[in-house]
Enzyme design. Structure first.
Site, PDB file in Angstrom:
ATOM      1  N   ARG A   1      11.697  -5.427   5.322  1.00 45.94           N
ATOM      2  CA  ARG A   1      11.506  -4.013   4.952  1.00 45.94           C
ATOM      3  C   ARG A   1      12.438  -3.103   5.753  1.00 45.94           C
ATOM      4  O   ARG A   1      12.659  -3.297   6.949  1.00 45.94           O
ATOM      5  CB  ARG A   1      10.061  -3.587   5.229  1.00 45.94           C
ATOM      6  CG  ARG A   1       9.885  -2.067   5.125  1.00 45.94           C
ATOM      7  CD  ARG A   1       8.467  -1.639   5.158  1.00 45.94           C
ATOM      8  NE  ARG A   1       7.731  -2.221   6.255  1.00 45.94           N
ATOM      9  CZ  ARG A   1       6.408  -2.247   6.311  1.00 45.94           C
ATOM     10  NH1 ARG A   1       5.697  -1.725   5.350  1.00 45.94           N
ATOM     11  NH2 ARG A   1       5.811  -2.784   7.350  1.00 45.94           N
TER      12      ARG A   1
ATOM     13  N   ARG B   1      11.064  -0.734  11.170  1.00 47.09           N
ATOM     14  CA  ARG B   1       9.955  -0.328  12.018  1.00 47.09           C
ATOM     15  C   ARG B   1       9.866  -1.225  13.248  1.00 47.09           C
ATOM     16  O   ARG B   1      10.101  -2.419  13.167  1.00 47.09           O
ATOM     17  CB  ARG B   1       8.636  -0.433  11.227  1.00 47.09           C
ATOM     18  CG  ARG B   1       8.167   0.900  10.705  1.00 47.09           C
ATOM     19  CD  ARG B   1       7.055   0.767   9.701  1.00 47.09           C
ATOM     20  NE  ARG B   1       5.896   0.009  10.157  1.00 47.09           N
ATOM     21  CZ  ARG B   1       4.805  -0.161   9.428  1.00 47.09           C
ATOM     22  NH1 ARG B   1       4.723   0.376   8.227  1.00 47.09           N
ATOM     23  NH2 ARG B   1       3.785  -0.860   9.890  1.00 47.09           N
TER      24      ARG B   1
ATOM     25  N   ARG C   1      -0.413  -8.967  13.422  1.00 49.76           N
ATOM     26  CA  ARG C   1      -1.010  -8.024  12.452  1.00 49.76           C
ATOM     27  C   ARG C   1      -1.745  -8.779  11.346  1.00 49.76           C
ATOM     28  O   ARG C   1      -2.812  -8.363  10.892  1.00 49.76           O
ATOM     29  CB  ARG C   1       0.073  -7.119  11.854  1.00 49.76           C
ATOM     30  CG  ARG C   1       0.511  -6.009  12.802  1.00 49.76           C
ATOM     31  CD  ARG C   1       1.876  -5.447  12.450  1.00 49.76           C
ATOM     32  NE  ARG C   1       1.956  -4.855  11.132  1.00 49.76           N
ATOM     33  CZ  ARG C   1       3.098  -4.562  10.512  1.00 49.76           C
ATOM     34  NH1 ARG C   1       4.259  -4.816  11.112  1.00 49.76           N
ATOM     35  NH2 ARG C   1       3.084  -4.030   9.318  1.00 49.76           N
TER      36      ARG C   1
ATOM     37  N   LYS D   1       0.833  -1.207   0.000  1.00 51.10           N
ATOM     38  CA  LYS D   1       0.000   0.000   0.000  1.00 51.10           C
ATOM     39  C   LYS D   1       0.869   1.259   0.000  1.00 51.10           C
ATOM     40  O   LYS D   1       0.671   2.160  -0.807  1.00 51.10           O
ATOM     41  CB  LYS D   1      -0.925   0.029   1.235  1.00 51.10           C
ATOM     42  CG  LYS D   1      -1.860  -1.159   1.339  1.00 51.10           C
ATOM     43  CD  LYS D   1      -2.758  -1.069   2.576  1.00 51.10           C
ATOM     44  CE  LYS D   1      -2.047  -1.114   3.913  1.00 51.10           C
ATOM     45  NZ  LYS D   1      -1.357  -2.387   4.202  1.00 51.10           N
TER      46      LYS D   1
ATOM     47  N   ARG E   1     -10.063   0.219   8.163  1.00 52.02           N
ATOM     48  CA  ARG E   1      -9.519  -1.084   8.497  1.00 52.02           C
ATOM     49  C   ARG E   1     -10.500  -1.936   9.285  1.00 52.02           C
ATOM     50  O   ARG E   1     -10.173  -3.055   9.657  1.00 52.02           O
ATOM     51  CB  ARG E   1      -8.299  -0.855   9.377  1.00 52.02           C
ATOM     52  CG  ARG E   1      -7.010  -1.342   8.831  1.00 52.02           C
ATOM     53  CD  ARG E   1      -5.993  -0.829   9.846  1.00 52.02           C
ATOM     54  NE  ARG E   1      -4.765  -1.531   9.770  1.00 52.02           N
ATOM     55  CZ  ARG E   1      -3.705  -1.097   9.093  1.00 52.02           C
ATOM     56  NH1 ARG E   1      -3.765  -0.022   8.365  1.00 52.02           N
ATOM     57  NH2 ARG E   1      -2.599  -1.766   9.149  1.00 52.02           N
TER      58      ARG E   1
HETATM   59  P1  AP5 Z   1       4.858  -1.558   1.874  1.00 52.33           P
HETATM   60  O1  AP5 Z   1       4.498  -0.775   0.654  1.00 52.33           O
HETATM   61  O2  AP5 Z   1       5.604  -0.874   2.938  1.00 52.33           O
HETATM   62  O3  AP5 Z   1       3.560  -2.314   2.423  1.00 52.33           O
HETATM   63  P2  AP5 Z   1       2.267  -1.772   3.179  1.00 52.33           P
HETATM   64  O4  AP5 Z   1       1.080  -2.424   2.543  1.00 52.33           O
HETATM   65  O5  AP5 Z   1       2.279  -0.297   3.284  1.00 52.33           O
HETATM   66  O6  AP5 Z   1       2.498  -2.487   4.568  1.00 52.33           O
HETATM   67  P3  AP5 Z   1       2.449  -1.943   6.061  1.00 52.33           P
HETATM   68  O7  AP5 Z   1       3.209  -2.896   6.893  1.00 52.33           O
HETATM   69  O8  AP5 Z   1       2.803  -0.491   6.121  1.00 52.33           O
HETATM   70  O9  AP5 Z   1       0.939  -2.112   6.352  1.00 52.33           O
HETATM   71  P4  AP5 Z   1       0.273  -2.106   7.688  1.00 52.33           P
HETATM   72  O10 AP5 Z   1      -1.122  -1.987   7.223  1.00 52.33           O
HETATM   73  O11 AP5 Z   1       0.565  -3.242   8.567  1.00 52.33           O
HETATM   74  O12 AP5 Z   1       0.927  -0.865   8.469  1.00 52.33           O
HETATM   75  P5  AP5 Z   1       0.416   0.595   8.765  1.00 52.33           P
HETATM   76  O13 AP5 Z   1       1.571   1.473   8.837  1.00 52.33           O
HETATM   77  O14 AP5 Z   1      -0.705   0.950   7.873  1.00 52.33           O
HETATM   78  O15 AP5 Z   1       5.683  -2.846   1.375  1.00 52.33           O
HETATM   79  C1  AP5 Z   1       6.157  -3.815   2.303  1.00 52.33           C
HETATM   80  C2  AP5 Z   1       7.526  -4.364   1.840  1.00 52.33           C
HETATM   81  O16 AP5 Z   1       7.374  -5.057   0.597  1.00 52.33           O
HETATM   82  C3  AP5 Z   1       8.580  -3.280   1.574  1.00 52.33           C
HETATM   83  O17 AP5 Z   1       9.824  -3.768   1.945  1.00 52.33           O
HETATM   84  C4  AP5 Z   1       8.510  -3.060   0.060  1.00 52.33           C
HETATM   85  O18 AP5 Z   1       9.749  -2.620  -0.460  1.00 52.33           O
HETATM   86  C5  AP5 Z   1       8.153  -4.453  -0.437  1.00 52.33           C
HETATM   87  N1  AP5 Z   1       7.312  -4.453  -1.645  1.00 52.33           N
HETATM   88  C6  AP5 Z   1       6.290  -3.583  -1.934  1.00 52.33           C
HETATM   89  N2  AP5 Z   1       5.731  -3.907  -3.116  1.00 52.33           N
HETATM   90  C7  AP5 Z   1       6.398  -5.007  -3.585  1.00 52.33           C
HETATM   91  C8  AP5 Z   1       6.267  -5.815  -4.754  1.00 52.33           C
HETATM   92  N3  AP5 Z   1       5.337  -5.561  -5.691  1.00 52.33           N
HETATM   93  N4  AP5 Z   1       7.120  -6.868  -4.890  1.00 52.33           N
HETATM   94  C9  AP5 Z   1       8.062  -7.129  -3.945  1.00 52.33           C
HETATM   95  N5  AP5 Z   1       8.229  -6.402  -2.821  1.00 52.33           N
HETATM   96  C10 AP5 Z   1       7.408  -5.354  -2.634  1.00 52.33           C
HETATM   97  O19 AP5 Z   1      -0.196   0.411  10.224  1.00 52.33           O
HETATM   98  C11 AP5 Z   1       0.632   0.134  11.328  1.00 52.33           C
HETATM   99  C12 AP5 Z   1      -0.195  -0.012  12.590  1.00 52.33           C
HETATM  100  O20 AP5 Z   1      -0.868   1.229  12.870  1.00 52.33           O
HETATM  101  C13 AP5 Z   1      -1.308  -1.061  12.535  1.00 52.33           C
HETATM  102  O21 AP5 Z   1      -0.837  -2.343  12.855  1.00 52.33           O
HETATM  103  C14 AP5 Z   1      -2.298  -0.504  13.570  1.00 52.33           C
HETATM  104  O22 AP5 Z   1      -1.879  -0.817  14.860  1.00 52.33           O
HETATM  105  C15 AP5 Z   1      -2.182   0.989  13.378  1.00 52.33           C
HETATM  106  N6  AP5 Z   1      -3.170   1.488  12.403  1.00 52.33           N
HETATM  107  C16 AP5 Z   1      -2.928   2.026  11.174  1.00 52.33           C
HETATM  108  N7  AP5 Z   1      -4.074   2.341  10.548  1.00 52.33           N
HETATM  109  C17 AP5 Z   1      -5.072   2.008  11.413  1.00 52.33           C
HETATM  110  C18 AP5 Z   1      -6.493   2.064  11.342  1.00 52.33           C
HETATM  111  N8  AP5 Z   1      -7.135   2.533  10.249  1.00 52.33           N
HETATM  112  N9  AP5 Z   1      -7.204   1.632  12.409  1.00 52.33           N
HETATM  113  C19 AP5 Z   1      -6.593   1.159  13.515  1.00 52.33           C
HETATM  114  N10 AP5 Z   1      -5.259   1.061  13.642  1.00 52.33           N
HETATM  115  C20 AP5 Z   1      -4.501   1.470  12.595  1.00 52.33           C
HETATM  116 MG    MG Z   2       2.465   1.080   4.873  1.00 44.86          MG
END
Ligand code: AP5
Ligand code: MG
Ligand code: ZN
Length: 206
Positions: A122, A153, A164, A13, A88
């Site tokens: 990552r 992270r 997660r 994402k 989410r």
């Molecule tokens: P990346 O693009 O970083 O993936 P992502 O989908 O953004 O993954 P996240 O881990 O950020 O998602 P998340 O939803 O767990 O975390 P968030 O910060 O939103 O890619 C991942 C890796 O793969 C990278 O190394 C990249 O280089 C690689 N990659 C990407 N595309 C690729 C491809 N096509 N091929 C190969 N490799 C690839 O949330 C964190 C925390 O915050 C949550 O756990 C929760 O506690 C809280 N939170 C956030 N939003 C909410 C909400 N709405 N409600 C409640 N709690 C929330």
């Molecule tokens: Mg992300």
């Protein structure tokens, strides 16, 4: 254009959002990034959020919904926005339906067994937030864009990632059906390389 990027942790994402925001000139709003910057600044929201994020649990809906509602009221969202990581839960989606109307929901689909490796490998730039993966870094420790230091992270360890992914299955995956019923869902195969995924999304968004 008002777009939601849906997808499991590690689906890509953030990686796609940065590129899409640049292409369509709309703000990239990541609730995860907002929480992490609050944690860094030790704000009251940050202190609450950290206690959940460290355990791989979701931050309570009322906190998260309020943040997004206020963010979407800002002027830069008038012509559209890209939501990354929100909604989410079904309650978040229902709340969003009340204060904004999204055009399309892009669901980035990656087989669950591939996500653990993606996330634990990552590294993110501490300065500009760009994501990298150790498999492609060739030992580099600085950001290609801004020379910032690459860090891991706090929630990217195996135990928290496991939690997660569980939380995703239970609380977030039901949103796929929620948006499918509304006729807004666009599924994209997220298992290809980064450019292939980007091209598939922009073909749909125009
Ligand atoms: P990346 O693009 O970083 O993936 P992502 O989908 O953004 O993954 P996240 O881990 O950020 O998602 P998340 O939803 O767990 O975390 P968030 O910060 O939103 O890619 C991942 C890796 O793969 C990278 O190394 C990249 O280089 C690689 N990659 C990407 N595309 C690729 C491809 N096509 N091929 C190969 N490799 C690839 O949330 C964190 C925390 O915050 C949550 O756990 C929760 O506690 C809280 N939170 C956030 N939003 C909410 C909400 N709405 N409600 C409640 N709690 C929330
Ligand atoms: Mg992300
Ligand atoms: Zn950087």
């Amino acid at each position: 254009m008002k777009v939601i990027l849906l997808g499991a942790p590690g689906a890509g994402k953030g990686t796609q959002a940065v590129r899409l925001a640049e292409r369509y000139k709309i703000p990239h709003i990541s609730t995860g990034d907002i929480f992490r910057s609050n944690i860094k600044e030790k704000t009251p929201i940050g202190i609450v959020a950290k206690s959940y994020i460290d355990k791989g649990q979701l931050v309570p809906d009322e906190v998260t919904i309020q943040i997004v509602r206020e963010r979407l009221e800002k002027d830069d969202c008038k012509n559209g926005y890209l939501l990354d990581g929100f909604p989410r839960t079904v309650s978040q989606a229902e709340a969003l339906d009340e204060f904004s109307t999204v055009d399309v929901v892009v669901n980035i689909d990656v087989p669950l067994h591939k996500l653990m490796r993606r996330i634990t490998g990552r590294r993110v730039c501490g300065k500009c937030g760009e994501s990298y993966h150790i498999d492609y870094l060739g030992g580099k420790t600085a950001c290609e864009k801004c020379d910032g230091e690459l860090i891991q992270r706090a929630d990217d360890n195996e135990e928290t990632v496991g939690k997660r992914l569980e939380v995703y299955e239970k609380q977030t995956a039901p949103l796929i059906e929620h948006y499918e019923k509304k006729g807004k869902l666009f599924n994209v195969d997220g298992d290809g390389d980064i450019n292939a995924v980007f091209n598939a999304i922009t073909e749909r968004l125009g």
